[in-house]
Structure formats: C-alpha cells, structure tokens
Design a protein around this motif. Structure first.
Motif, PDB file in Angstrom:
ATOM      1  N   UNK A 637       0.795  -1.222   0.000  1.00 12.48           N
ATOM      2  CA  UNK A 637       0.000   0.000   0.000  1.00 12.48           C
ATOM      3  C   UNK A 637       0.825   1.267   0.000  1.00 12.48           C
ATOM      4  N   UNK A 638       2.118   1.145   0.172  1.00 11.67           N
ATOM      5  CA  UNK A 638       2.995   2.311   0.106  1.00 11.67           C
ATOM      6  C   UNK A 638       3.146   2.804  -1.328  1.00 11.67           C
ATOM      7  N   UNK A 639       3.634   4.025  -1.484  1.00  6.43           N
ATOM      8  CA  UNK A 639       3.684   4.655  -2.810  1.00  6.43           C
ATOM      9  C   UNK A 639       4.493   3.836  -3.807  1.00  6.43           C
ATOM     10  N   UNK A 640       5.603   3.252  -3.377  1.00 11.43           N
ATOM     11  CA  UNK A 640       6.449   2.466  -4.270  1.00 11.43           C
ATOM     12  C   UNK A 640       6.608   1.027  -3.798  1.00 11.43           C
ATOM     13  N   UNK A 641       5.711   0.578  -2.966  1.00 14.49           N
ATOM     14  CA  UNK A 641       5.740  -0.806  -2.512  1.00 14.49           C
ATOM     15  C   UNK A 641       7.009  -1.128  -1.743  1.00 14.49           C
ATOM     16  N   UNK A 642       7.630  -2.224  -2.118  1.00 15.22           N
ATOM     17  CA  UNK A 642       8.850  -2.651  -1.435  1.00 15.22           C
ATOM     18  C   UNK A 642      10.039  -1.736  -1.721  1.00 15.22           C
ATOM     19  N   UNK A 643       9.932  -0.883  -2.733  1.00 13.94           N
ATOM     20  CA  UNK A 643      10.998   0.060  -3.050  1.00 13.94           C
ATOM     21  C   UNK A 643      10.808   1.400  -2.364  1.00 13.94           C
ATOM     22  N   UNK A 648      14.904   8.161   7.918  1.00 16.88           N
ATOM     23  CA  UNK A 648      15.948   7.935   8.920  1.00 16.88           C
ATOM     24  C   UNK A 648      15.365   7.236  10.134  1.00 16.88           C
ATOM     25  N   UNK A 649      15.950   6.075  10.466  1.00 14.19           N
ATOM     26  CA  UNK A 649      15.495   5.237  11.578  1.00 14.19           C
ATOM     27  C   UNK A 649      14.028   4.838  11.440  1.00 14.19           C
ATOM     28  N   UNK A 650      13.523   4.810  10.182  1.00 11.08           N
ATOM     29  CA  UNK A 650      12.153   4.368   9.943  1.00 11.08           C
ATOM     30  C   UNK A 650      11.101   5.375  10.330  1.00 11.08           C
ATOM     31  N   UNK A 651      11.421   6.667  10.303  1.00  5.64           N
ATOM     32  CA  UNK A 651      10.476   7.684  10.769  1.00  5.64           C
ATOM     33  C   UNK A 651       9.237   7.801   9.882  1.00  5.64           C
ATOM     34  N   UNK A 652       9.294   7.301   8.652  1.00  5.22           N
ATOM     35  CA  UNK A 652       8.140   7.399   7.768  1.00  5.22           C
ATOM     36  C   UNK A 652       7.147   6.256   7.974  1.00  5.22           C
ATOM     37  N   UNK A 653       7.462   5.359   8.903  1.00  5.13           N
ATOM     38  CA  UNK A 653       6.557   4.268   9.239  1.00  5.13           C
ATOM     39  C   UNK A 653       6.078   4.430  10.671  1.00  5.13           C
ATOM     40  N   UNK A 654       4.906   3.866  10.949  1.00  4.46           N
ATOM     41  CA  UNK A 654       4.410   3.892  12.322  1.00  4.46           C
ATOM     42  C   UNK A 654       5.166   2.868  13.164  1.00  4.46           C
ATOM     43  N   UNK A 655       4.948   2.925  14.493  1.00  5.11           N
ATOM     44  CA  UNK A 655       5.638   1.989  15.370  1.00  5.11           C
ATOM     45  C   UNK A 655       5.307   0.548  15.043  1.00  5.11           C
TER      46      UNK A 655
END
Length: 792
Positions: A637-643, A648-655
């Motif tokens: 569901x992300x904009x570019x999938x697995x790419x 930095x340190x995964x800040x664009x993902x939730x916990x």
C-alpha cells in the motif's frame, strides 16, 4: 647500566672537548699564550674567545651528567626541560664561530691558517655533539626500570611531587615528538599505491623549483646588462630566458598541484575506509562508552582535516624545500661570505618554529576535543528533537551548544595569540637578516669582492629563500595540526576490540540448545555493578521461553550475552555445547535473530531493510517473510511498494509497521534461535494474533526467547524464567508459578489490579490489560515510566 654508560661517555666527551680545543688553540706554543691573549685581546685576530666556548660546553654537559648521576629518577626530566635553552646556547656557539670566520676572512693569512680552520670546525662539531649528548641524557628515564616498581610504590605512599609531575609531562612530550614523525611516515605509507602519480608530481615539482631558482640569477644578469654593459643585446638575452623560465615554471606548478590533489584525495578515501572498518569490528561496549558524536567527528572532520592538511603541506613543503636547496646553491656560488651571514639566523628560526609547532599541536588537539564535545551535544539534541520539543527545552539545548562553542573559542584565542607572536618574531628575524645582508653586502661591493648586479641577485635570492623558509615553517605548523588529528584517527584504527569476533566454529548442524552456566555479568561502563549473578538455566529447541521480572532485573542482559554482544565476567553462555564466542560471527548470527522493542530501520527501502545482511536474498523470500510478519499488506500500500524509503530510523513508518518490518527481517533468515524483546508491543491485538500464529507455526522446532510484559504472551510460554536483581528466582510454567504465590504471582496480580483500578476510573467494560488494543494504552506507555516499571 645504560645511565652509567651515557654519563661516562658525556664526561669523557667533555674532557676530550677541553683537550682538543686547548691543543688547537695553543698549537705548539706555551701556555703563556693565555696570559698574552687576555692582556692584548683583539677580536679581529685573537682566537681566545673560541677557546672560551669550550668552558661553556663542558660546564653544561658535565653539570648535567653529575646531576643525573646523583638523581637518576628526576634528573633526566629536568635535563629535558632545559633542552631548548641548551640548544640555543650551542647554536649561539656555532653562530659566533661563523662570525669569527667572517672576521678573520678579512686577513688572508689568518683565514687560511690550518690551526684556526681546525679550531673552527671542531667548535661546530663539539656544539652539535653537546646537543646530541644532552638529548641522550634527557631520554634515559627508562634505563632505571629495575627501580620503577619501588618508585611507584613510594609515589603512591608519599604522593607525587610537583617536580615529578613536570618530569612526567616532559617525558610525554618527548614521546609525542617521536610519534609525530612516525605518524607522518605512516600517512605517507598509505600513498604507496600512488607511487607513480607521486613520481610524476615530484618531477614537475623539480622542474618548477629549478626554473624558479634561475629567475633571480638572470634578473641580476639583466641589471648588469643595463647598468654595467649598457647594451640592449646583453639585456634582451636574459629577459628572453626569464620569460621562458617563468612560463615553464607556471605550467609545471599547475600539473604538480593537480596530481598532488588527486593523490591525497585517494588518501582521504583510504583513511575513511580503514577507520570505518575498524569501528565496525569494535565491541558493543566501545559504543556504550564513546558518544556517537565523538566517533562521527573522527570519521568526518578529522579525516578530512588530515587529508587536506597533509596534502597541502606536503606539496608546499617539497616545493619550498627543493626551491630553498637550489637557491642556497646559487647563493653560495655568488658569495660564500654573504651565505654564511644568511645561515647564521637559520638555527634561531628553527628553534622558534619548533617551540611554536609543539604548542600549536597541543592547542589543535584541544580544539578537536572541544569540537567533538560540541558535535556530541548537537547530534544528541537533533536526534532527540521530539523529546526536546515536547519538554520545551530548545533554549537550554541552544545555550549548552553555545557554551561548548565558547570553550572552543577560548582555545582559538590562544591559537591566535601564539600565531601573532610567531609572526612577530619571524618578521623581526627576517628584517634583521636583510639589514645585515645589505650592510655586509655593501661592504663587499665597495671592496670590489662582488658586483652590484650580483648583490641584487643575492638579495632577491635571500628574499625568496626567506619566503621558502617561511613556507616551510608554516608547513610545520600545518603538519602538526594534521598530525594532531591523525593521531586521534589512528587511535581508533589501531584499537583492538576487547571482545573480538574471531570464532572459527561453523558446524553443519545447529539445533539451538542454549545453556547459561554460572554466568556473572557487568557492563563495561559499570564494571563494579553485577547485572547477572551466578545465573544458570537451559533453553531447549522447540520451546518458547519467556523472561519476566521487574525492570532492570537482567532480562535484556541475558539477550545481549546470547547475542554475543558482551562477554560474561564469569561462567559461560553455551549454544549446542559450544561457547557463543567460538562460532564464526556471520554463521552464528545467521542462526540467531533478534527483534527488539524499538527496532532500528535504516534510511533505505523496505526491501533493503528486510534483506539487511542478506544482499542476495531473492524477492520471493522477502515477500514470504513480510507475509509471515503480517507486513505485506501495508507494504504494497505504500507509494512504491517494497521500493519505498522508510526515512531515517524508519520515521516514515508507524511503530507497528516498523516492528513488522523488523520481524520480517528476522524471519527471512529462518533462524534456529529467535529472540523477541517486546517484539509485538506496538501491534494491535489482531495484528499481534496473526504474527504470533505465524511465529508459532514457523518456530515449532526452534528455540524462541520472549521478553514480554503482556500476560497473553507470557502465559502461553513453555517455560517462564523470573529474573529479579540479577538472580533467577523462579522457573516453570504459568500455572505452576501462579500456584507457588511467589514473585511471578505478585507481578500478575499487580497487572490485573492496575487494570481494574483503571477500569473503575474510566468506566469501560471490564477487560484484562493484555486484551486491550495498542491504541488504547499507547499514550500511557509513552508518557509514564512508572506504568512500564510496574509491568514485567
């Protein structure tokens, strides 16, 4: 024994110096010559003053030798402290001998007197010998090693006196001096692969220096053509030669600078590579005791400073040295008398440069340390910006950073003062030398010993020689600054990890049988505090073992030891009967995987994070691991999938998303031992259920270690280990431990009672804590350390 030999040799040398000087001075006459020379002393004809120099030399060397003999512990340090003063005295001795040579050169008969020439040469040799023997005497403290233990005991009992401290500082200074040359040599040794480029650069350097050395010579020829010959033809030929020399020199200078820049840019890459590789092999305790800001400062600013300063200064030093050598040869050919006048001031300039270089090197190290401290504050603050903002502490952090910069500025002011004093002394010395040369050169022209054009050429040469020597002195300062930074870089490059990863075992089968055998452990940063105390337990394949207990009890320390992050002080951590440090590093961590409570992701794509450490993992395996970790749906569901990048340190993902990616990163290895440290704490109940079902299906035949605070996770474990204050206090299944009514029972009761009180306050439907969704209790976990400590 070595001290006695050196002292004996010094005394013998002093006696030989007195005898040889006296014999050369008397040269067959009676000793009455002393009385006659004293009565009718003439500085332009007498050599009594040269003989007087031996009294000074012998007194210095003899007195120092007797002092070291009487006090072999403190004497060498005191001798070392006077080294600069003695060097100045000996250099003055030699300078006066040169001045005496020039005085007697006006009298041809005295100038070529073999006795005078012999006395002159011996005076210079004896002065150099005195400086050398003085340095040997100053470097003899290690010779009394058989007494060091007794002396150390005396110092511990009686205290270290001020003189001892100054002596120790002197010894350290000597060691630093010896290390400076070795450091520069080591830096240049890294350029061996670029020897061809360096050879090309050196060729253009020689070409440029030779051309520049001829320019003043032909300038003098052109002036003679105008003033003496008054011929356009005589004037034009030197001018054409000057033009060609200037053109060739400029082209060669450009090529030389470019080749040197390429060479030392490659040196910078090698240094960074060596330093980073060394850091990657250090033990975890090294990163616990050294702040990230200090380490990154070495990797970034220090390596850049080393390569830049060394490249600029080596280039400038070689150019100036070759140019100075060529100029000196031309000057000596024009007038050896003026050349002697010129070199009289060199030793004093060298001493000033040495003193300034030592002091500047010390200040440079202090600046680097202060800058590292400032970087540490900046990096720590920026990396925790959310915390800073939440507590409205921006101004205090800014003030803290500014105070660090002010500390660095204080050292910068000392550098500025030192530089100002150095430049003042340098310009005064240069001006005095120019006046002396002009005065004595005018005397030579007026006595028809040289032409006016030759004098002008000589003065131009002297000016260029002064410029070259000034460049060399500034090069020394720059080199010392680079050496100061290089020593800190080499300190990390040469550091050997205290807990090495040099195991060799890589068995064909790996079952995952874990045994802690009488393990006692303390962190390297707190060696006096035992976190684990004689702990013993076993973990069997196919079982899920839960580690529970109050915070700070030692649960995570068990995980660190099992991961081979640290070595226990006592006991062993065995896997399949072998110590964990006996396994090959890559092999062992391909069989053991860890998912932490706060997993760290790298600023790369999701695919690269899941396959971290397995760059050749196929896409099918990555997707399968993501599906088992219940992460595939949100990834696609992300904009570019697995790419897609995770920041930095995964800040664009939730916990919760970060935890699922971290679980996938562990599952792709199909580990035999899986360690879950609150690995599902950030997941909602549905996601947690799905992930736990996947883990249960995948890990049936493997060893699973769980650190969890949720009772729903703990009560399903096959074995529960209760750790409190570094001791294994209880062990068994959930029902057994509840029946005993011990610490585990109390922890469960506290959790349940805490939930009931919370339910009464907020009037929700009654439900145990372990069934609450993550979003219902997330704010409490984030904002209350007390709630966390009350859990397992």
């Amino acid at each position: 024994m070595r001290v006695a030999v050196i002292i004996s040799f010094n005394l013998v040398f002093s006696i030989v110096d007195i005898v040889v000087t006296t014999v050369l001075y008397v040269h067959g006459s009676s000793l009455d010559i002393f009385a006659d020379e004293i009565e009718g002393f003439d500085i332009h004809r007498s050599m009594l003053d040269l003989w007087g120099m031996v009294v000074i030399r012998a007194t210095l060397l003899y007195g120092a030798s007797i002092g070291v003999f009487c006090n072999s512990r403190d004497g060498p340090g005191r001798v070392s402290n006077l080294g600069t003063l003695v060097a100045l005295i000996c250099l003055t001795n030699m300078t006066y001998a040169l001045a005496k040579l020039l005085m007697l050169s006006e009298e041809e008969a005295l100038m070529y007197d073999p006795w005078f020439l012999s006395l002159f040469c011996w005076t210079c040799v004896a002065a150099i010998g005195t400086m050398t023997l003085w340095n040997l005497l100053a470097n003899t403290p290690n010779a009394v090693s058989d007494r060091e233990d007794c002396e150390e005991t005396e110092r511990l009992v009686d205290g270290i006196e001020t003189e001892d401290e100054s002596s120790e500082k002197s010894r350290k200074s000597k060691k630093e001096d010896s290390h400076s040359g070795a450091t520069i040599g080591r830096l240049l040794s890294y350029c061996k692969k670029d020897s061809a480029l360096l050879a090309i650069a050196f060729f253009f350097l020689l070409l440029s220096a030779v051309c520049e050395a001829f320019i003043p010579y032909y300038t003098g020829k052109a002036i003679d053509g105008i003033v003496i010959h008054k011929s356009m033809d005589t004037f034009s030929k030197p001018m054409i030669t000057l033009t060609v020399l200037a053109l060739v020199s400029s082209i060669a200078t450009g090529f030389r600078g470019g080749v040197f820049s390429i060479t030392f840019a490659r040196l910078n890459i090698r240094l960074r590579n060596l330093l980073f590789r060394s850091l990657m092999h250090q033990e975890i305790g090294f990163f616990d005791s050294n702040h990230t800001g200090d380490i990154t400062s070495r990797l970034t600013s220090d390596t850049t400073q080393v390569s830049d300063l060394i490249s600029q200064n080596v280039n400038l030093f070689l150019r100036s040295f070759v140019k100075a050598l060529g100029i000196f040869m031309f000057m000596f050919g024009m007038s050896w008398k003026l050349t002697l006048v010129t070199i009289m001031g060199f030793p004093y300039i060298a001493v000033v440069c040495k003193l300034y270089g030592e002091y500047y090197k010390k200040l440079t190290k202090d600046v680097q340390t202060a800058l590292a401290q400032a970087n540490k504050v900046a990096e720590e603050t920026i990396s925790a910006m959310r915390t800073v903002r939440s507590f409205a502490n921006e101004d205090q952090e800014s003030d803290s950073y500014y105070s660090r910069l002010q500390e660095m500025f204080v050292i910068n002011k000392k550098q500025a003062v030192a530089y100002a004093c150095y430049m003042w002394s340098s310009y005064v010395s240069e001006l005095a030398l120019q006046v002396t040369i002009l005065f004595y050169g005018g005397h030579l022209v007026m006595t028809n010993q040289m032409s006016g054009g030759t004098l002008i050429s000589f003065i131009i040469y002297e000016l260029e020689l002064g410029e070259a020597l000034e460049s060399i002195s500034s090069v020394y300062t720059g080199l010392m600054q680079g050496v100061g930074a290089a020593e800190k870089v080499f300190e990390y490059i040469d550091r050997k990890p205290k807990h090495s990863l040099d195991g060799q075992e890589a068995p064909g089968t790996f079952e995952g049988q874990v045994e802690f055998k009488n393990v006692t452990f303390a962190y390297p940063t707190r060696p006096e505090m035992d976190i684990l105390k004689n702990v013993s337990f076993s973990l069997r394949p196919g079982q899920v073992t839960a580690l529970v207990g109050p915070s700070g009890g030692g649960k995570s320390s068990c995980v660190c030891l099992l991961e081979n992050f640290y070595a226990p002080q006592q006991g062993q951590v065995l896997v399949d009967g072998r110590p964990v440090n006996a396994y090959q590093h890559k092999y062992y961590h391909s069989k053991v995987a860890l998912v932490g409570q706060e997993p760290v992701l790298f600023a790369r794509t999701v695919q690269m994070n899941i396959s971290y450490g397995l760059p050749e993992a196929p896409m099918e395996a990555i997707i399968k691991a993501a599906i088992n970790a219940n992460a595939h749906d949100f990834i696609i569901g992300l904009s570019e999938g697995y790419d897609s990048g995770v920041g930095e340190k995964g800040t664009q993902l939730s916990g919760g998303q970060k935890q699922r990616v971290a679980i996938a990163r562990a599952l792709i290895r199909n580990p035999c031992i899986l360690i879950l440290d609150e690995a599902t704490s950030a997941l909602d109940s549905e996601s947690e259920y799905i992930v736990q079902q996947s883990l249960s299906n995948l890990m049936r035949d493997h060893t699973v270690v769980v650190i969890a605070h949720r009772l729903s996770t703990v009560e399903r474990a096959d074995n529960i280990l209760v750790i409190d204050k570094g001791l294994l206090v209880e062990q068994g299944r959930h029902a057994e431990l509840m029946a005993r009514g011990g610490l585990y029972f109390k922890l469960v009761q506290r959790q349940i009672l805490g939930t009931e009180v919370e339910a009464e306050d907020h009037n929700p439907p009654p439900a145990p804590l372990w069934e609450l969704k993550e979003e219902d209790k997330g704010s409490e976990e984030d904002c209350s350390d007390t709630e966390h400590e009350a859990q397992y």
